[in-house]
Scaffold this active site. Structure first.
Site, PDB file in Angstrom:
ATOM      1  N   ARG A 274     -49.062 -58.425 109.061  1.00  0.00           N
ATOM      2  CA  ARG A 274     -48.370 -57.723 110.138  1.00  0.00           C
ATOM      3  C   ARG A 274     -49.395 -56.922 110.935  1.00  0.00           C
ATOM      4  O   ARG A 274     -50.389 -56.467 110.383  1.00  0.00           O
ATOM      5  CB  ARG A 274     -47.293 -56.801 109.568  1.00  0.00           C
ATOM      6  CG  ARG A 274     -46.228 -57.542 108.764  1.00  0.00           C
ATOM      7  CD  ARG A 274     -45.269 -56.580 108.070  1.00  0.00           C
ATOM      8  NE  ARG A 274     -44.264 -57.314 107.306  1.00  0.00           N
ATOM      9  CZ  ARG A 274     -44.414 -57.690 106.038  1.00  0.00           C
ATOM     10  NH1 ARG A 274     -45.546 -57.411 105.397  1.00  0.00           N
ATOM     11  NH2 ARG A 274     -43.460 -58.353 105.418  1.00  0.00           N
ATOM     12  N   LYS A 296     -51.857 -52.640 102.973  1.00  0.00           N
ATOM     13  CA  LYS A 296     -50.673 -51.782 102.822  1.00  0.00           C
ATOM     14  C   LYS A 296     -49.453 -52.582 103.251  1.00  0.00           C
ATOM     15  O   LYS A 296     -49.412 -53.150 104.320  1.00  0.00           O
ATOM     16  CB  LYS A 296     -50.808 -50.525 103.678  1.00  0.00           C
ATOM     17  CG  LYS A 296     -52.031 -49.674 103.359  1.00  0.00           C
ATOM     18  CD  LYS A 296     -52.002 -49.200 101.919  1.00  0.00           C
ATOM     19  CE  LYS A 296     -53.160 -48.251 101.624  1.00  0.00           C
ATOM     20  NZ  LYS A 296     -54.469 -48.871 101.724  1.00  0.00           N
ATOM     21  N   HIS A 359     -47.400 -60.546 117.285  1.00  0.00           N
ATOM     22  CA  HIS A 359     -46.671 -60.919 116.070  1.00  0.00           C
ATOM     23  C   HIS A 359     -46.577 -62.433 115.933  1.00  0.00           C
ATOM     24  O   HIS A 359     -46.454 -62.959 114.813  1.00  0.00           O
ATOM     25  CB  HIS A 359     -45.258 -60.319 116.095  1.00  0.00           C
ATOM     26  CG  HIS A 359     -44.489 -60.570 114.841  1.00  0.00           C
ATOM     27  ND1 HIS A 359     -44.723 -59.885 113.667  1.00  0.00           N
ATOM     28  CD2 HIS A 359     -43.482 -61.447 114.569  1.00  0.00           C
ATOM     29  CE1 HIS A 359     -43.910 -60.332 112.722  1.00  0.00           C
ATOM     30  NE2 HIS A 359     -43.142 -61.267 113.243  1.00  0.00           N
ATOM     31  N   ARG A 362     -48.880 -64.007 113.441  1.00  0.00           N
ATOM     32  CA  ARG A 362     -48.415 -64.012 112.045  1.00  0.00           C
ATOM     33  C   ARG A 362     -47.533 -65.249 111.811  1.00  0.00           C
ATOM     34  O   ARG A 362     -47.654 -65.917 110.782  1.00  0.00           O
ATOM     35  CB  ARG A 362     -47.637 -62.731 111.769  1.00  0.00           C
ATOM     36  CG  ARG A 362     -46.925 -62.669 110.422  1.00  0.00           C
ATOM     37  CD  ARG A 362     -46.333 -61.279 110.231  1.00  0.00           C
ATOM     38  NE  ARG A 362     -45.357 -61.214 109.170  1.00  0.00           N
ATOM     39  CZ  ARG A 362     -45.626 -61.053 107.879  1.00  0.00           C
ATOM     40  NH1 ARG A 362     -46.881 -60.981 107.487  1.00  0.00           N
ATOM     41  NH2 ARG A 362     -44.668 -60.967 106.983  1.00  0.00           N
ATOM     42  N   HIS A 385     -44.379 -61.507 102.265  1.00  0.00           N
ATOM     43  CA  HIS A 385     -42.944 -61.755 102.396  1.00  0.00           C
ATOM     44  C   HIS A 385     -42.258 -61.463 101.070  1.00  0.00           C
ATOM     45  O   HIS A 385     -42.838 -61.685 100.000  1.00  0.00           O
ATOM     46  CB  HIS A 385     -42.671 -63.219 102.761  1.00  0.00           C
ATOM     47  CG  HIS A 385     -42.752 -63.473 104.230  1.00  0.00           C
ATOM     48  ND1 HIS A 385     -43.037 -64.709 104.753  1.00  0.00           N
ATOM     49  CD2 HIS A 385     -42.582 -62.648 105.300  1.00  0.00           C
ATOM     50  CE1 HIS A 385     -43.042 -64.645 106.082  1.00  0.00           C
ATOM     51  NE2 HIS A 385     -42.771 -63.407 106.418  1.00  0.00           N
ATOM     52  N   TYR A 395     -41.327 -64.482  87.965  1.00  0.00           N
ATOM     53  CA  TYR A 395     -42.272 -65.122  87.072  1.00  0.00           C
ATOM     54  C   TYR A 395     -43.646 -65.391  87.677  1.00  0.00           C
ATOM     55  O   TYR A 395     -44.647 -65.327  86.984  1.00  0.00           O
ATOM     56  CB  TYR A 395     -41.682 -66.450  86.554  1.00  0.00           C
ATOM     57  CG  TYR A 395     -40.382 -66.265  85.828  1.00  0.00           C
ATOM     58  CD1 TYR A 395     -40.346 -65.607  84.601  1.00  0.00           C
ATOM     59  CD2 TYR A 395     -39.188 -66.711  86.379  1.00  0.00           C
ATOM     60  CE1 TYR A 395     -39.148 -65.416  83.938  1.00  0.00           C
ATOM     61  CE2 TYR A 395     -37.988 -66.524  85.719  1.00  0.00           C
ATOM     62  CZ  TYR A 395     -37.974 -65.876  84.497  1.00  0.00           C
ATOM     63  OH  TYR A 395     -36.800 -65.684  83.842  1.00  0.00           O
TER      64      TYR A 395
END
Length: 435
Positions: A274, A296, A359, A362, A385, A395
């Protein structure tokens, strides 16, 4: 129990013996009225029977109640009991009614005075500590007044999309106000209106839980009709770069005069991060020896570690170390890159490409990763995500080394499509574009 006629002298002269905690002196003129004396006080009390049970009620201190008033109060209490009422319950109900009347008067005053702006400002003060800088700026922009000098360029600003609502009384906001507001604003700035409504909706839900404002607002203002009227504008799914556009895009971006913006834009398409995440990258977040970056994350509070791929590393090591930020800016108030869009727009124009948002880079990462058959879970983990499948959530937490294999394949493929010849041995000697 003996009774005497109350007089001022008898009241003043009656005292509590040292060996007792309290004593009573009963009035012969008013049934149930007594003077209760303790070592530290004198007060009038009433004692009677309700439904066969004795009850005792304090009337008040002798310093504030005269004998005549105390006798009148005793008769009033006796009248209530004779009518089958509990004086204590009557008093409690009277106090409750007084408090309710006080709250009603307070609410009415707020309805007539408090503006949306007042509640909005309180909402921001209470919540801004939990918001990102970008989210705070979104609120400031949506509520900004018109006619302010532009920070960049000449002229003045237009009013924020929420500004008209903020000037109204909080109690006047309802569906009949929101519907024409949505219709009017969406005609010229549909996406801005949609984003502004989302901010306002969160604010309205906060008001509905506020101890004061919940009694002022129309909790049903956000009706189904209002929700249906919110413009469906949004970023198009085509807001990304395609494989065939990479060569022109990279050539233009690498040719930008600002190396910080150039490296940052390339970093977005190579990591899928982002825009705020990559702009907030600090030098301490990079482990050059391990080949990793700590990003972050808005999904995971502790953030995420992703590979530092070779080409991106070569871009970063050449950047100036002005402060703690990797993508620094000597003109920004906080010292880090704040607005890369202008540089990106210039690069798109130079490359002859249609507009793609920052954006959208991305989104480009997620789209082009399929060309190297990168697993969906790997893509999600690198991009930050939230995992969807149960297996992904509980898992699979892939080690950095495995991510680096797939991430390296992706970067190598991107550079191949962009016509950028790169080898790790050439990092110190620069790169060259394949003609």
């Amino acid at each position: 129990m003996s009774k005497i006629k109350f007089t001022a002298g008898r009241i003043n002269g009656f005292a509590c013996p040292e060996n007792k905690q309290q004593v009573f002196l009963w009035d012969s003129e008013s049934p149930g009225l007594a003077l209760r004396v303790t070592p530290g006080s004198k007060s009038y009390v009433y004692q009677g029977k309700l439904n066969g049970k004795a009850i005792r009620i304090t009337i008040g201190d002798v310093k504030t109640w005269s004998i005549k008033d105390a006798q009148a109060e005793a008769r009033r209490l006796q009248t209530l009991i004779d009518a089958g009422h509990d004086p204590r319950q009557v008093k409690a109900e009277k106090i409750a009614h007084a408090e309710a009347a006080k709250e009603t008067a307070k609410t009415d005053a707020l309805r007539n005075s408090v503006t949306v702006q007042t509640a909005w400002d309180e909402y921001i003060r209470e919540n801004r500590h939990a918001w990102s800088d970008h989210h705070i700026k979104d609120h400031a922009k949506a509520s900004s007044a018109p006619g302010q000098p532009k920070k960049r360029g000449s002229g003045v600003t237009v009013q924020g999309v929420l500004f008209p609502l903020l000037q109204m009384r909080l109690s006047d906001i309802n569906a009949d106000v929101l519907l024409p507001w949505l219709s009017r604003e969406s005609k010229t700035r549909a996406t801005v209106t949609k984003n502004g409504y989302i901010l306002f909706r969160a604010f309205w839900h906060w008001c509905a839980e506020h101890k004061t404002y919940k009694n002022v607002i129309d909790a049903d203002a956000l009706t189904k009709q209002v929700k249906k009227s919110v413009p469906k504008a949004g970023t198009k799914k085509t807001d990304l770069l395609h494989k065939g556009q990479l060569k022109d895009w990279f050539a233009a971006v690498r040719n930008l005069s600002n190396p910080i913006v150039s490296a940052y834009l390339q970093g977005l398409i190579l990591t899928g991060a982002r825009r705020e995440e990559l702009a907030g990258l600090k030098w301490d977040d990079i482990d050059f020896k391990l080949g990793a970056m700590w990003i972050k994350d808005k999904v995971e509070a502790e953030g995420r570690m992703i590979p530092l791929t070779p080409y991106l590393r070569s871009l970063i090591v050449q950047l100036p170390r002005r402060n703690q930020w990797v993508f620094s800016s000597p003109t920004a108030a906080d010292g880090k890159l704040a607005e890369p869009r202008k540089g990106h727009i210039r690069a798109l124009a130079a490359a002859g490409l249609e507009h793609v948002t920052v954006h959208g880079l991305r989104r480009t990462f997620a789209s082009l990763a399929e060309w190297v058959e990168m697993p969906v879970g790997v893509v999600a983990q690198i991009m930050g995500h939230r995992p969807n499948a149960t297996a992904e959530r509980h898992y699979k937490s892939r080690p950095l080394e495995l991510l680096a294999i797939w991430h390296g394949k992706y970067e190598a493929w991107i550079l191949e499509q962009a016509g950028v010849e790169f080898a790790q041995a050439e990092q110190a000697h620069g790169l060259r574009v394949v003609k």
